[in-house]
Write a protein that holds these residues in place. Structure first.
Motif, PDB file in Angstrom:
ATOM      1  N   LEU A 151      -6.318   0.606  -1.833  1.00 26.67           N
ATOM      2  CA  LEU A 151      -7.472   0.087  -1.091  1.00 26.67           C
ATOM      3  C   LEU A 151      -7.558  -1.427  -1.217  1.00 26.67           C
ATOM      4  O   LEU A 151      -7.401  -1.981  -2.306  1.00 26.67           O
ATOM      5  CB  LEU A 151      -8.757   0.715  -1.627  1.00 26.67           C
ATOM      6  CG  LEU A 151     -10.066   0.208  -1.020  1.00 26.67           C
ATOM      7  CD1 LEU A 151     -10.191   0.672   0.427  1.00 26.67           C
ATOM      8  CD2 LEU A 151     -11.256   0.681  -1.848  1.00 26.67           C
ATOM      9  N   VAL A 152      -7.814  -2.099  -0.098  1.00 27.65           N
ATOM     10  CA  VAL A 152      -8.095  -3.530  -0.098  1.00 27.65           C
ATOM     11  C   VAL A 152      -9.596  -3.703   0.065  1.00 27.65           C
ATOM     12  O   VAL A 152     -10.191  -3.209   1.029  1.00 27.65           O
ATOM     13  CB  VAL A 152      -7.339  -4.256   1.029  1.00 27.65           C
ATOM     14  CG1 VAL A 152      -7.752  -5.729   1.087  1.00 27.65           C
ATOM     15  CG2 VAL A 152      -5.833  -4.137   0.818  1.00 27.65           C
ATOM     16  N   GLU A 153     -10.204  -4.397  -0.890  1.00 25.64           N
ATOM     17  CA  GLU A 153     -11.647  -4.592  -0.875  1.00 25.64           C
ATOM     18  C   GLU A 153     -11.972  -5.954  -1.479  1.00 25.64           C
ATOM     19  O   GLU A 153     -11.503  -6.295  -2.575  1.00 25.64           O
ATOM     20  CB  GLU A 153     -12.329  -3.480  -1.681  1.00 25.64           C
ATOM     21  CG  GLU A 153     -13.840  -3.537  -1.707  1.00 25.64           C
ATOM     22  CD  GLU A 153     -14.425  -2.359  -2.468  1.00 25.64           C
ATOM     23  OE1 GLU A 153     -14.710  -1.331  -1.828  1.00 25.64           O
ATOM     24  OE2 GLU A 153     -14.566  -2.458  -3.707  1.00 25.64           O
ATOM     25  N   ASN A 154     -12.760  -6.745  -0.753  1.00 24.60           N
ATOM     26  CA  ASN A 154     -13.172  -8.070  -1.222  1.00 24.60           C
ATOM     27  C   ASN A 154     -11.984  -8.927  -1.651  1.00 24.60           C
ATOM     28  O   ASN A 154     -12.018  -9.614  -2.681  1.00 24.60           O
ATOM     29  CB  ASN A 154     -14.164  -7.940  -2.382  1.00 24.60           C
ATOM     30  CG  ASN A 154     -15.457  -7.248  -1.968  1.00 24.60           C
ATOM     31  OD1 ASN A 154     -15.927  -7.423  -0.849  1.00 24.60           O
ATOM     32  ND2 ASN A 154     -16.012  -6.440  -2.861  1.00 24.60           N
ATOM     33  N   TYR A 208      -6.274  -2.548  -4.911  1.00 22.59           N
ATOM     34  CA  TYR A 208      -6.424  -1.743  -6.119  1.00 22.59           C
ATOM     35  C   TYR A 208      -5.395  -0.619  -6.132  1.00 22.59           C
ATOM     36  O   TYR A 208      -5.105  -0.019  -5.095  1.00 22.59           O
ATOM     37  CB  TYR A 208      -7.834  -1.141  -6.189  1.00 22.59           C
ATOM     38  CG  TYR A 208      -8.922  -2.163  -6.395  1.00 22.59           C
ATOM     39  CD1 TYR A 208      -9.424  -2.423  -7.666  1.00 22.59           C
ATOM     40  CD2 TYR A 208      -9.445  -2.875  -5.315  1.00 22.59           C
ATOM     41  CE1 TYR A 208     -10.430  -3.363  -7.860  1.00 22.59           C
ATOM     42  CE2 TYR A 208     -10.448  -3.818  -5.505  1.00 22.59           C
ATOM     43  CZ  TYR A 208     -10.935  -4.060  -6.776  1.00 22.59           C
ATOM     44  OH  TYR A 208     -11.919  -4.997  -6.962  1.00 22.59           O
ATOM     45  N   GLN A 265       0.830  -1.211   0.000  1.00 22.72           N
ATOM     46  CA  GLN A 265       0.000   0.000   0.000  1.00 22.72           C
ATOM     47  C   GLN A 265       0.861   1.256   0.000  1.00 22.72           C
ATOM     48  O   GLN A 265       0.576   2.229  -0.713  1.00 22.72           O
ATOM     49  CB  GLN A 265      -0.930  -0.004   1.214  1.00 22.72           C
ATOM     50  CG  GLN A 265      -2.055  -1.019   1.118  1.00 22.72           C
ATOM     51  CD  GLN A 265      -2.904  -1.067   2.384  1.00 22.72           C
ATOM     52  OE1 GLN A 265      -2.377  -1.091   3.496  1.00 22.72           O
ATOM     53  NE2 GLN A 265      -4.220  -1.073   2.212  1.00 22.72           N
ATOM     54  N   ASP A 307      -8.456   0.610 -12.713  1.00 19.99           N
ATOM     55  CA  ASP A 307      -8.703  -0.234 -11.544  1.00 19.99           C
ATOM     56  C   ASP A 307      -7.798  -1.467 -11.535  1.00 19.99           C
ATOM     57  O   ASP A 307      -8.234  -2.573 -11.218  1.00 19.99           O
ATOM     58  CB  ASP A 307     -10.177  -0.659 -11.442  1.00 19.99           C
ATOM     59  CG  ASP A 307     -11.006   0.417 -10.763  1.00 19.99           C
ATOM     60  OD1 ASP A 307     -10.530   1.019  -9.790  1.00 19.99           O
ATOM     61  OD2 ASP A 307     -12.127   0.663 -11.212  1.00 19.99           O
ATOM     62  N   HIS A 317     -11.828   3.042  -8.077  1.00 21.07           N
ATOM     63  CA  HIS A 317     -11.029   3.214  -6.874  1.00 21.07           C
ATOM     64  C   HIS A 317      -9.926   4.230  -7.134  1.00 21.07           C
ATOM     65  O   HIS A 317      -9.410   4.338  -8.252  1.00 21.07           O
ATOM     66  CB  HIS A 317     -10.419   1.881  -6.446  1.00 21.07           C
ATOM     67  CG  HIS A 317     -11.424   0.786  -6.231  1.00 21.07           C
ATOM     68  ND1 HIS A 317     -11.886  -0.006  -7.266  1.00 21.07           N
ATOM     69  CD2 HIS A 317     -12.061   0.367  -5.115  1.00 21.07           C
ATOM     70  CE1 HIS A 317     -12.764  -0.875  -6.789  1.00 21.07           C
ATOM     71  NE2 HIS A 317     -12.891  -0.664  -5.494  1.00 21.07           N
ATOM     72  N   ASN A 372      -5.676  -4.283 -10.326  1.00 20.23           N
ATOM     73  CA  ASN A 372      -5.910  -4.915  -9.032  1.00 20.23           C
ATOM     74  C   ASN A 372      -5.245  -6.270  -8.941  1.00 20.23           C
ATOM     75  O   ASN A 372      -4.941  -6.911  -9.961  1.00 20.23           O
ATOM     76  CB  ASN A 372      -7.404  -5.034  -8.753  1.00 20.23           C
ATOM     77  CG  ASN A 372      -8.093  -5.977  -9.717  1.00 20.23           C
ATOM     78  OD1 ASN A 372      -8.205  -7.172  -9.467  1.00 20.23           O
ATOM     79  ND2 ASN A 372      -8.565  -5.441 -10.853  1.00 20.23           N
TER      80      ASN A 372
END
Length: 412
Positions: A100-103, A107, A23, A377, A94, A379
């Motif tokens: 960002l960490v999502e699901n 990203y 990150q 995006d 995003h 990822n």
């Protein structure tokens, strides 16, 4: 691999540290030629983790070393630290610089190409620091500059100075072992005509018309070799004429750029020959037809102020699946709980220099997929990020850990 299996030969990898590091790298924009801030951070990170040394070379590459207490091979893990620019921000869902960490996915620009792999290398190899008395040789991590504009050019400096015995590039492979890649050359073709007013075109000779005829003839004359890397290809990627803008003027010069993808063992002369043949055909039909062809040459201005230049010719390369680097990596990853496929890259990587030019045994192994590189995006699956860290540790141990120590450590 699922999260329960993410464990290197020296124990579980620090998932929290890897995610945080990635990150932080994503949050620093590092377009080609603007990598200084991320380079400084990487030196700070490696020294804080306990690397024996970490430094920035003259062109801006970052290099860190974990040095064993016994003589042995040099194993180099490489990722580039520059990224392509963010464009089309309106289609990004995003923030490209948030990380960002999502699901279960992270990203951000460069998370696949290649800040994820670099984070996994730095953090996944750090546990070796506690076993230096059992290490024969050294492990190096390089974060190289300029790859997105000129693959292998800055990496050349690392290879020439470090002289590694083995290289692992971290380009996205979906955790497969890549043992080869097609090469790429940038071919420039130029036609020369004669300027005139466009109202009286017969007073001149239209270089753009000449180029259209030449492109068609080149396609007739060019054939492609097939190998285990696939088949070669030739693609027209840009065309321009002069004067530009050319209002009311017949263009006197026209340039076309081709990307020529190659299999192993194809030389510069091999890929230029059919283009020379096409020029000869048109010159036979028209004594005034004039054209030239060559491999593009360009340079890279590094953030340190140094300027590198070279031909844009990146040969293909391939290792035998039985080579000790391929088989050793496969064995090590298998012990660590992976079932790695063997594959080859479609993209061009820094291995164009290490493997194809410097003849250093090289493989690729990295998190993420080629299709997710350079997209809006961009990822990466977090579990691939941490799995790659365990994989890098396993590969390093295979070649650096003494056999006595290897047999006493826990493989999962």
């Amino acid at each position: 691999m699922d999260n329960q299996q993410i464990c290197g030969p020296l124990g579980p990898v620090d998932e929290e540290l890897i995610i945080k590091t990635c990150q932080e790298l994503v949050q620093i924009p590092s377009y080609t030629g603007q990598e200084q801030e991320i380079a400084d951070l990487l030196v700070e990170k490696m020294l804080a983790l306990g690397y024996d040394s970490a430094w920035i070379d003259g062109v801006g590459n970052v290099i860190g070393e974990i040095r064993g207490n016994h003589p042995g091979p040099k194993v180099l893990f490489d990722s580039h630290i520059d990224t392509i620019p963010v464009s089309g921000t309106e289609i990004w869902i995003h923030d490209p610089f948030e990380g960002l960490v999502e699901n279960g996915r992270m990203y951000g620009r460069g998370v696949v190409s290649m800040k994820g792999a670099l984070s996994a290398m730095i953090c996944g190899l750090a546990p070796l620091i506690q076993y230096k008395d059992k290490l024969s040789g050294s492990v190096f991590v390089s974060g190289t500059v300029g790859k997105e504009q000129f693959e292998g050019l800055a990496f050349r400096q690392v290879i020439q100075v470090m002289k590694p015995d083995y290289v692992i590039v971290g380009e996205a492979s979906d955790l497969a072992i890549c043992y080869g890649q097609r090469g790429r050359a940038q071919v420039i073709v130029m036609t020369k005509g004669k300027a005139a007013h466009s109202a009286v075109p017969l007073a001149g000779k239209n270089a753009s018309d000449m180029m259209l005829n030449l492109v068609a003839e080149i396609k007739k004359q060019t054939t492609f070799s097939v190998s285990s890397l696939g088949q070669g290809s030739l693609e027209l990627v840009s065309i321009a004429s002069a004067p530009s803008p050319g209002s009311s003027t017949v263009p006197h010069t026209c340039w076309a750029t081709f990307d020529r993808y190659m299999v192993q063992d194809e030389l510069e002369a091999d890929i230029l020959q059919p283009i020379h043949r096409a020029i000869a055909v048109l010159q036979h039909q028209d004594a005034d037809f004039s054209a030239e062809v060559g491999i593009a040459e360009s340079g890279l201005e590094c953030y340190t102020g140094q300027y590198l230049s070279g031909k844009r010719f990146f040969p293909g390369w391939i290792l035998s699946p039985e080579h000790e680097l391929v088989s050793g990596a496969q064995q090590a990853l298998g012990k660590a709980g992976f079932t790695p496929a063997l594959s080859t890259y479609t993209i061009s990587t820094n291995a164009s220099y290490s493997a194809a030019i410097a003849n250093v045994p090289t493989i690729g192994f990295g998190p993420g997929c080629e299709k997710d590189m350079h997209i809006a995006d961009e990822n990466l699956k977090v579990n691939q990020l941490t799995a790659a860290a365990a994989g890098y540790q396993a590969i390093a141990c295979q070649f650096l850990l003494t056999k006595e120590q290897e047999s006493s450590e826990r493989w999962r």
